[in-house]
Design a protein around this motif. Structure first.
Motif, PDB file in Angstrom:
ATOM      1  N   ARG A   1      -2.116   2.765   1.169  1.00  0.00           N
ATOM      2  CA  ARG A   1      -2.624   4.023   0.595  1.00  0.00           C
ATOM      3  C   ARG A   1      -1.501   5.033   0.376  1.00  0.00           C
ATOM      4  NH1 ARG A   1      -7.203   2.306   3.856  1.00  0.00           N
ATOM      5  NH2 ARG A   1      -8.928   1.953   2.385  1.00  0.00           N
ATOM      6  N   ILE A   2      -0.489   4.976   1.208  1.00  0.00           N
ATOM      7  CA  ILE A   2       0.680   5.840   0.984  1.00  0.00           C
ATOM      8  C   ILE A   2       1.366   5.450  -0.322  1.00  0.00           C
ATOM      9  CG2 ILE A   2       3.009   6.330   1.830  1.00  0.00           C
ATOM     10  CD1 ILE A   2       1.813   6.175   4.688  1.00  0.00           C
ATOM     11  N   GLU A   3       1.492   4.134  -0.575  1.00  0.00           N
ATOM     12  CA  GLU A   3       2.096   3.667  -1.818  1.00  0.00           C
ATOM     13  C   GLU A   3       1.232   4.053  -3.025  1.00  0.00           C
ATOM     14  OE1 GLU A   3       5.051   2.307  -2.246  1.00  0.00           O
ATOM     15  OE2 GLU A   3       5.439   2.525  -0.108  1.00  0.00           O
ATOM     16  N   ILE A   4      -0.090   3.941  -2.874  1.00  0.00           N
ATOM     17  CA  ILE A   4      -0.994   4.338  -3.962  1.00  0.00           C
ATOM     18  C   ILE A   4      -0.826   5.830  -4.257  1.00  0.00           C
ATOM     19  CG2 ILE A   4      -3.410   4.610  -4.643  1.00  0.00           C
ATOM     20  CD1 ILE A   4      -4.023   2.089  -3.000  1.00  0.00           C
ATOM     21  N   SER A   5      -0.794   6.647  -3.198  1.00  0.00           N
ATOM     22  CA  SER A   5      -0.623   8.090  -3.363  1.00  0.00           C
ATOM     23  C   SER A   5       0.696   8.405  -4.053  1.00  0.00           C
ATOM     24  CB  SER A   5      -0.681   8.769  -1.990  1.00  0.00           C
ATOM     25  OG  SER A   5      -0.427  10.145  -2.083  1.00  0.00           O
ATOM     26  N   THR A   6       1.741   7.667  -3.683  1.00  0.00           N
ATOM     27  CA  THR A   6       3.056   7.866  -4.302  1.00  0.00           C
ATOM     28  C   THR A   6       3.011   7.552  -5.792  1.00  0.00           C
ATOM     29  OG1 THR A   6       4.132   7.294  -2.210  1.00  0.00           O
ATOM     30  CG2 THR A   6       5.485   7.227  -4.195  1.00  0.00           C
ATOM     31  N   GLY A   7       2.247   6.512  -6.160  1.00  0.00           N
ATOM     32  CA  GLY A   7       2.132   6.138  -7.565  1.00  0.00           C
ATOM     33  C   GLY A   7       1.233   7.066  -8.363  1.00  0.00           C
ATOM     34  N   VAL A   8       0.171   7.555  -7.720  1.00  0.00           N
ATOM     35  CA  VAL A   8      -0.784   8.422  -8.421  1.00  0.00           C
ATOM     36  C   VAL A   8      -0.142   9.758  -8.801  1.00  0.00           C
ATOM     37  CG1 VAL A   8      -2.873   9.807  -8.084  1.00  0.00           C
ATOM     38  CG2 VAL A   8      -2.876   7.383  -7.480  1.00  0.00           C
ATOM     39  N   LYS A   9       0.698  10.289  -7.915  1.00  0.00           N
ATOM     40  CA  LYS A   9       1.249  11.624  -8.133  1.00  0.00           C
ATOM     41  C   LYS A   9       2.045  11.735  -9.432  1.00  0.00           C
ATOM     42  CE  LYS A   9       3.499  15.424  -5.735  1.00  0.00           C
ATOM     43  NZ  LYS A   9       4.147  15.870  -4.482  1.00  0.00           N
ATOM     44  N   PRO A  10       2.946  10.796  -9.759  1.00  0.00           N
ATOM     45  CA  PRO A  10       3.665  10.909 -11.040  1.00  0.00           C
ATOM     46  C   PRO A  10       2.865  10.414 -12.242  1.00  0.00           C
ATOM     47  CG  PRO A  10       4.493   9.038  -9.816  1.00  0.00           C
ATOM     48  CD  PRO A  10       3.496   9.727  -8.928  1.00  0.00           C
ATOM     49  N   GLY A  11       1.612   9.963 -11.995  1.00  0.00           N
ATOM     50  CA  GLY A  11       0.756   9.559 -13.104  1.00  0.00           C
ATOM     51  C   GLY A  11       0.841   8.099 -13.496  1.00  0.00           C
TER      52      GLY A  11
ATOM     53  N   LYS B   1      -0.017  -0.572 -13.033  1.00  0.00           N
ATOM     54  CA  LYS B   1       1.344  -0.484 -12.524  1.00  0.00           C
ATOM     55  C   LYS B   1       1.345  -0.385 -11.002  1.00  0.00           C
ATOM     56  CE  LYS B   1       5.673   2.084 -13.063  1.00  0.00           C
ATOM     57  NZ  LYS B   1       6.375   3.195 -13.751  1.00  0.00           N
ATOM     58  N   ILE B   2       0.431   0.429 -10.453  1.00  0.00           N
ATOM     59  CA  ILE B   2       0.324   0.540  -8.987  1.00  0.00           C
ATOM     60  C   ILE B   2      -0.067  -0.806  -8.388  1.00  0.00           C
ATOM     61  CG2 ILE B   2      -0.903   1.679  -7.097  1.00  0.00           C
ATOM     62  CD1 ILE B   2      -1.331   4.076  -8.952  1.00  0.00           C
ATOM     63  N   ALA B   3      -1.008  -1.506  -9.045  1.00  0.00           N
ATOM     64  CA  ALA B   3      -1.469  -2.807  -8.560  1.00  0.00           C
ATOM     65  C   ALA B   3      -0.326  -3.820  -8.549  1.00  0.00           C
ATOM     66  CB  ALA B   3      -2.624  -3.305  -9.426  1.00  0.00           C
ATOM     67  N   ARG B   4       0.496  -3.840  -9.604  1.00  0.00           N
ATOM     68  CA  ARG B   4       1.641  -4.764  -9.633  1.00  0.00           C
ATOM     69  C   ARG B   4       2.629  -4.432  -8.528  1.00  0.00           C
ATOM     70  NH1 ARG B   4       1.300  -4.012 -15.253  1.00  0.00           N
ATOM     71  NH2 ARG B   4       3.010  -2.490 -15.176  1.00  0.00           N
ATOM     72  N   HIS B   5       2.843  -3.149  -8.298  1.00  0.00           N
ATOM     73  CA  HIS B   5       3.777  -2.714  -7.249  1.00  0.00           C
ATOM     74  C   HIS B   5       3.325  -3.182  -5.866  1.00  0.00           C
ATOM     75  CE1 HIS B   5       6.621  -0.164  -5.130  1.00  0.00           C
ATOM     76  NE2 HIS B   5       5.625   0.415  -4.473  1.00  0.00           N
ATOM     77  N   LEU B   6       2.022  -3.162  -5.646  1.00  0.00           N
ATOM     78  CA  LEU B   6       1.472  -3.549  -4.339  1.00  0.00           C
ATOM     79  C   LEU B   6       1.119  -5.030  -4.266  1.00  0.00           C
ATOM     80  CD1 LEU B   6      -0.899  -0.564  -3.469  1.00  0.00           C
ATOM     81  CD2 LEU B   6       1.159  -1.219  -2.263  1.00  0.00           C
ATOM     82  N   GLY B   7       1.097  -5.718  -5.417  1.00  0.00           N
ATOM     83  CA  GLY B   7       0.685  -7.111  -5.431  1.00  0.00           C
ATOM     84  C   GLY B   7      -0.796  -7.278  -5.195  1.00  0.00           C
ATOM     85  N   ARG B   8      -1.578  -6.311  -5.695  1.00  0.00           N
ATOM     86  CA  ARG B   8      -3.030  -6.347  -5.514  1.00  0.00           C
ATOM     87  C   ARG B   8      -3.719  -6.362  -6.874  1.00  0.00           C
ATOM     88  NH1 ARG B   8      -4.366  -5.122  -0.112  1.00  0.00           N
ATOM     89  NH2 ARG B   8      -6.418  -5.866  -0.750  1.00  0.00           N
TER      90      ARG B   8
END
Length: 347
Positions: A11-21, A26-33
């Motif tokens: 969730r910290i990684e998701i929050s980091t990705g959401v903030k810059p838009g 892209k967030i899913a690829r970054h997390l492998g989900r």
């Protein structure tokens, strides 16, 4: 393969990705989900204003996982009728489950007098107690149910000493284990933090002081003292600091900082705890709070308007300090950032 539940780190990684838009994919690829997992997570656990913050989202997800399930006894008419019939006969919630299991396992066992067929249904004593305590008192009387304890509501038995001591914060690192350089104010980036509380405890703000420069920051807390909200605010603020200014944070043992582990995980900022009732262990913060009270007196509500609080901290950061050779905290802080002495040399 078992479903992998999202963790606070995710969730910290998701929050980091959401903030810059970032887009969901892209967030899913970054997390492998799977993108659907990320999309559902943001939709379910974002705040009312549409923002997504890691700790608040983690708390919402945890509450959803632990929400009450359908009561077994109340949802099965046969089992409900049998339990009520047995309770009317003064059979206890611990005796009834044992008898139900016996009848289900041995067909030769006859039904007890004034009891009803259970058709093989069983229930634990805990399920029966939950069924009883969930019923309105008038309905218990209507069915002739009276427990031996004469109680119709559950009462949690307090743990020894719990009436005089609050539960300790999990995973606390005592302030005494912080590097000696912080105590002697030889290295920048060591902060002291606390809450200042408004009228009737309904409002508050976070106060932070950097130990070397005495630089002050005041952060608005629109959600009050909620620990998840406090953690999210501190995470967002700390991420904006230069790395050299993230050495440590000292706090008291207030319940508002119980989610310190999430803060440290998200920012690599270690959190240390002062001893109980020992404000002198965070002297810079305590002295600064007294100065802040000139603007926000005790007994008055503390505004959640960040520009207003920033104006107060800016004024404080422009007061020359004797301990800094009459530099202001802002000047001293800026000197630390470029590697210059944080105290003015006297002629």
């Amino acid at each position: 393969m078992a479903r992998r539940v999202l963790t606070i780190a995710d969730r910290i990684e998701i929050s980091t990705g959401v903030k810059p838009g970032w887009e969901v994919r892209k967030i899913a690829r970054h997390l492998g989900r799977d993108p659907g997992v990320i999309s559902r997570e943001i939709r379910r656990n974002r705040n009312a204003d549409g923002t997504y913050r890691a700790v608040g989202a983690d708390v919402k997800a945890e509450r959803r996982r632990t929400r009450p399930q359908d009561a077994k006894v109340a949802s099965c008419p046969v089992l409900r009728a049998r339990v009520l019939a047995d309770l009317r006969q003064s059979r206890t919630p611990r005796q009834i489950p044992g008898r139900l299991r016996l009848e289900a396992a041995d067909a030769s066992v006859e039904r007890m007098p004034n009891s009803l067929l259970a058709d093989g249904h069983v229930a634990s004593h805990e399920a029966i107690y939950q069924f009883i305590y969930a019923m309105p008192r008038a309905e218990l009387v209507k069915h002739g149910v009276f427990l031996q304890s004469k109680r119709t509501r559950r009462h949690t038995r307090p743990q020894p000493g719990s009436r005089t001591k609050k539960a300790p914060i999990v995973g606390m690192t005592p302030l005494s284990e912080r590097d000696l350089s912080a105590l002697e104010r030889r290295v920048p980036g060591h902060w002291e933090g606390d809450l200042i509380i408004g009228k009737n405890g309904a409002t508050c703000a976070i106060t932070l002081v950097e130990r070397m420069s005495r630089y002050v920051t005041i952060l608005a807390c629109p959600m009050g003292k909620d620990s998840a909200s406090i953690a999210d605010i501190l995470i967002e603020h700390t991420r904006e600091l230069p790395e050299m200014m993230r050495a440590s944070l000292a706090w008291d043992q207030g319940s508002e900082i119980t989610r310190h582990a999430a803060l440290s995980l998200a920012t690599a900022l270690p959190v240390y705890f002062a001893d109980s009732r020992s404000p002198w262990q965070r002297p810079s913060n305590e002295n600064t709070n007294r100065l802040i009270r000139e603007y926000l007196p005790k007994g008055e509500a503390i505004p959640a308007h960040q520009p207003y609080l920033r104006a107060i901290s800016s004024e404080l950061n422009e007061r020359p300090r004797a301990t800094l050779g009459y530099l202001t905290p802002r000047e001293s802080f800026q000197r630390l950032l470029v590697g210059q002495p944080h105290v003015a040399s006297t002629p």
